[in-house]
Design an enzyme around this catalytic site. Structure first.
Site, PDB file in Angstrom:
ATOM      1  N   GLU A 142      -0.586  -6.425  -4.603  1.00 36.22           N
ATOM      2  CA  GLU A 142       0.387  -6.096  -3.631  1.00 36.22           C
ATOM      3  C   GLU A 142       0.070  -6.878  -2.495  1.00 36.22           C
ATOM      4  O   GLU A 142       1.157  -6.461  -1.100  1.00 36.22           O
ATOM      5  CB  GLU A 142       0.564  -4.581  -3.310  1.00 36.22           C
ATOM      6  N   ASP A 145      -4.936   4.534  -5.040  1.00 35.77           N
ATOM      7  CA  ASP A 145      -6.031   5.369  -4.248  1.00 35.77           C
ATOM      8  C   ASP A 145      -5.072   6.755  -3.290  1.00 35.77           C
ATOM      9  O   ASP A 145      -4.729   6.629  -2.294  1.00 35.77           O
ATOM     10  CB  ASP A 145      -6.331   4.516  -3.242  1.00 35.77           C
ATOM     11  N   GLU A 194       1.026  -1.318  -0.183  1.00 30.85           N
ATOM     12  CA  GLU A 194       0.067  -0.509  -0.033  1.00 30.85           C
ATOM     13  C   GLU A 194       1.101   1.234  -0.043  1.00 30.85           C
ATOM     14  O   GLU A 194       1.654   1.206   0.944  1.00 30.85           O
ATOM     15  CB  GLU A 194      -0.456   0.225   1.247  1.00 30.85           C
ATOM     16  N   ARG A 242      -3.576  -1.550 -10.107  1.00 30.49           N
ATOM     17  CA  ARG A 242      -3.007  -1.050  -9.095  1.00 30.49           C
ATOM     18  C   ARG A 242      -1.036  -0.789  -9.090  1.00 30.49           C
ATOM     19  O   ARG A 242      -0.318   0.010  -9.016  1.00 30.49           O
ATOM     20  CB  ARG A 242      -3.254   0.041  -8.311  1.00 30.49           C
ATOM     21  N   ASP A 259      -7.550  -5.233  -8.927  1.00 32.26           N
ATOM     22  CA  ASP A 259      -7.216  -5.092  -7.047  1.00 32.26           C
ATOM     23  C   ASP A 259      -6.357  -5.638  -5.957  1.00 32.26           C
ATOM     24  O   ASP A 259      -6.223  -6.897  -6.858  1.00 32.26           O
ATOM     25  CB  ASP A 259      -8.137  -4.227  -6.703  1.00 32.26           C
TER      26      ASP A 259
END
Length: 673
Positions: A402, A466, A145, A449, A399
């Site tokens: 990660e 995000d 993140e 992402r 999504d």
């Protein structure tokens, strides 16, 4: 490409042409080996990482052997001692490879020093959101993140840190990659999935650190930046062309159920808003958490929220509007698909072989184990094919690539610390294979992402993650420009972002102005897509204000008018690997003033876009590259290149310039109408 090994006194150099790629002497060795004990703790996708280095040894002695097949470099600590590292050097069509042939087993750390020039610029390392030119900083490369705020000097980041360990820092990214491009016109790629840290803080060398021995180091060279980006793109795999329907307008992100989506779509048509698709991530249902409205991670249609979806999708298609959903590689343990995967042994396990669950913030999930071919095939067919493509979806957000934890057991037996960085690419491949097997490559699409080396070959479209709903330096609107430029140089041609940002926490909320400035930028990207955010009810939405609705409609029509340009650039991406959003130096490498610019871009060779990324601005400054004159899109005023100019930038007139004399000049100037 031929390489040269040059030795003078005790200094050894590896060159391609006049570019020195490696330099070594006993006084200034290029290789260090060592042993370290790392500490890694994950909390909801954020990592606390530390390393205790027990030993670091310089390899001062180099023995060079050369024959017709290449060369062999053997590094030892001292003369007469056994080698600790051995590399085989081989010429490649576009450069030279150093293949690791031997590493002494006691070492689990490697530091490689590459020669640097004082005024050299460095770009890349995946998708970097804070700094485009990487010189002067170090960049740990570990997918995670990115954090909230990503700036330790701000109150927002402090709040995120103390409440959820989620503030992040400038180097945190969903998409790291151990590859960089130098202004000396070479790219260095390290073939590894281990944790790495690329340090560009020294004037005369770059130091690359690895927590396992890389398989190889690949140097790719070219005579120009455009050629080099093409070589790099070919190395990692060209993306498929964008589906043409994406340029039919904006993709509206809505998550209020079917009635809400129908209402907003009807109002959009009334306002003249061009719509390409509805992206309704809540097609699977919602759960309420303290973070906000989260999805129900059991990847099946939930009729309670979308009762007539099965019939509505073909109705939308008849109106040239697609329907997209959402998916990620985890299954909530209170859903039916989790039990199905558990029964078949398709989930990663705890180290002792027991059940393993990940805390995603007030709900727990199992990890589908893509190292098990049967599990990957099940996910592709059972979920992506049957529940999504066959149901009528034209794509989805893929999504959370990660998030792979590092304390679980995978079917392939590889340490999860080495699989963690590899996971985004495996996740992309699962999605791409499902679409390919359904015969829908180039029509259905997905966007991600997360990324790592090789994701380019599989992922058709990046999204920037995000961002906070603000203009902040390290987590706001301008960061998505930097992300597009850095990832684009490494072969990711298509990039976009959530218009208006996503993350709203601690009273930080989206404003009408932010949405409008973001939409102005998005009109000049691969695609336009809105997102209601993690807290839709607390944040401004474009359909709540007539003026913003009209502004957004105009930007969508501008994007549609750009469709011929975007299609041409997409064809160029397929043919040459060039990104749609390009750093200025890609076409103006003679103008060194362009090398560090990260808040404006070329949209192809003929449009220069300098998005407004500050609140309250009514005019804006942009640098125009030397060598061409530029025409302001809205006024037609001509400006000579090689200077910074200030232009009026009221809402609705983003700073955009047309390259004077280009073949499309009249068409592009006509966009203002």
């Amino acid at each position: 490409m031929q390489f040269t090994l040059h030795q003078e006194n005790d200094t050894f150099s590896l060159l391609c042409g006049a570019t020195v790629l490696l330099r070594h002497s006993a006084q200034a060795p290029c290789c260090f080996v060592g042993h370290g004990q790392e500490s890694m703790q994950m909390y909801r996708g954020n990592f606390d990482i530390e390393d205790y280095v027990d030993e670091r040894s310089a390899l001062r002695e180099l023995v060079l052997e050369q024959d017709a097949q290449g060369a062999r470099l053997s590094f030892a600590r001292h003369a007469g001692e056994a080698p600790q590292l051995v590399f085989e050097v081989h010429a490649r069509p576009h450069g030279v490879h150093l293949q690791l042939a031997f590493a002494a087993p006691q070492w689990n750390r490697l530091w490689l020093r590459l020669p640097a020039e004082k005024h050299e610029h460095v770009w890349g390392c995946g998708e970097q959101m804070s700094y485009f030119n990487l010189r002067g900083r170090h960049f740990p490369l570990w997918t995670s993140e990115p954090g909230v705020g990503r700036d330790k000097s701000t109150h927002l980041t402090w709040q995120a840190d103390v409440t959820a360990r989620s503030g992040g820092d400038y180097y945190h990214t969903n998409y790291p990659q151990p590859s960089f491009i130098s202004s000396q016109r070479y790219c260095l790629h390290a073939e590894t999935t281990a944790y790495a840290d690329f340090d560009f803080r020294h004037d005369d060398f770059h130091e690359l650190q690895f927590w396992a021995m890389p398989e190889s180091f690949e140097f790719m060279l070219a005579d120009s930046f455009i050629e080099l980006v093409g070589v790099v793109s070919e190395r990692f795999g060209r993306q498929p062309s964008l589906p043409a329907w994406l340029q039919n307008g904006a993709m509206l992100g809505l998550k209020g159920g079917e009635a809400h989506a129908r209402t907003i779509l009807a109002r959009a048509k009334e306002h003249g808003l061009a719509v390409s698709a509805l992206w309704c991530e809540d097609w699977v249902g919602l759960r309420q958490t303290s973070f906000g409205k989260r999805l129900f991670w059991d990847w099946r249609w939930q009729p309670e929220r979308y009762p007539d979806l099965k019939a509505w999708i073909p109705e939308l298609a008849a109106d040239h509007i697609r329907f997209l959903g959402y998916v990620n590689p985890y299954l909530c343990n209170d859903g039916a698909l989790y039990q199905e995967a558990l029964q078949h042994g398709y989930l990663a396990t705890a180290l002792d072989g027991g059940e393993y669950l990940v805390d995603f913030g007030e709900f727990d999930c199992g990890v589908v184990d893509f190292t098990n071919p049967a599990a990957a095939h099940w996910f592709e067919e059972r979920i992506l094919r049957q529940e999504m493509l066959d149901f009528g979806l034209s794509g989805w957000m893929a999504d959370f690539g990660e998030y792979l934890p590092i304390d679980l057991r995978l079917a392939n037996g590889v340490d999860a610390r080495l699989m963690h960085n590899a996971w985004p690419t495996m996740w992309a491949e699962v999605n791409a294979r499902a679409i390919e097997r359904a015969g829908k490559t180039g029509d259905a699409t997905f966007f991600m992402r997360a990324g790592y080396s090789g994701v380019q070959r599989h992922c058709p479209l990046l999204w920037a993650g995000d961002q906070s709903v603000d203009f902040s330096r390290h987590d706001g609107l301008q960061t998505v420009i930097c992300g597009a430029l850095s990832s684009g140089l490494l072969g990711n041609a298509y990039h976009h972002s959530d218009i208006g940002g996503y993350t709203s926490l601690f009273g930080n909320v989206r404003t009408p102005e932010l949405f409008q400035r973001w939409a102005e930028m998005a009109a000049f990207t691969s695609m336009m897509r809105t997102h209601e955010g993690n807290r839709p009810d607390e944040n401004f939405q474009f359909y709540q204000d007539e003026g913003v609705f009209a502004h957004f409609a105009r930007m969508t029509r501008l994007h549609v008018a750009l469709a011929p340009v975007i299609r041409s650039l997409a064809e160029d991406a397929v043919a040459r690997g060039l990104p749609l959003q390009r750093p200025l130096f890609l076409h103006y490498e003679h103008d060194h003033n362009t090398y560090a610019i990260q808040d404006q871009y070329l949209f192809g060779p003929d449009l220069l876009v300098a998005p407004v990324h500050a609140a309250g601005a009514t005019d804006w400054s942009a640098y125009l590259p030397a060598g061409d004159a530029w025409l302001h899109l809205w006024s037609g005023v001509r400006h000579e290149g090689g200077q910074r100019v200030t232009v009026a930038a009221p809402l609705g007139q983003p700073p955009v310039f047309v390259r004077a004399g280009c073949a499309q000049q009249d068409f592009l100037l006509g966009l203002a109408a």
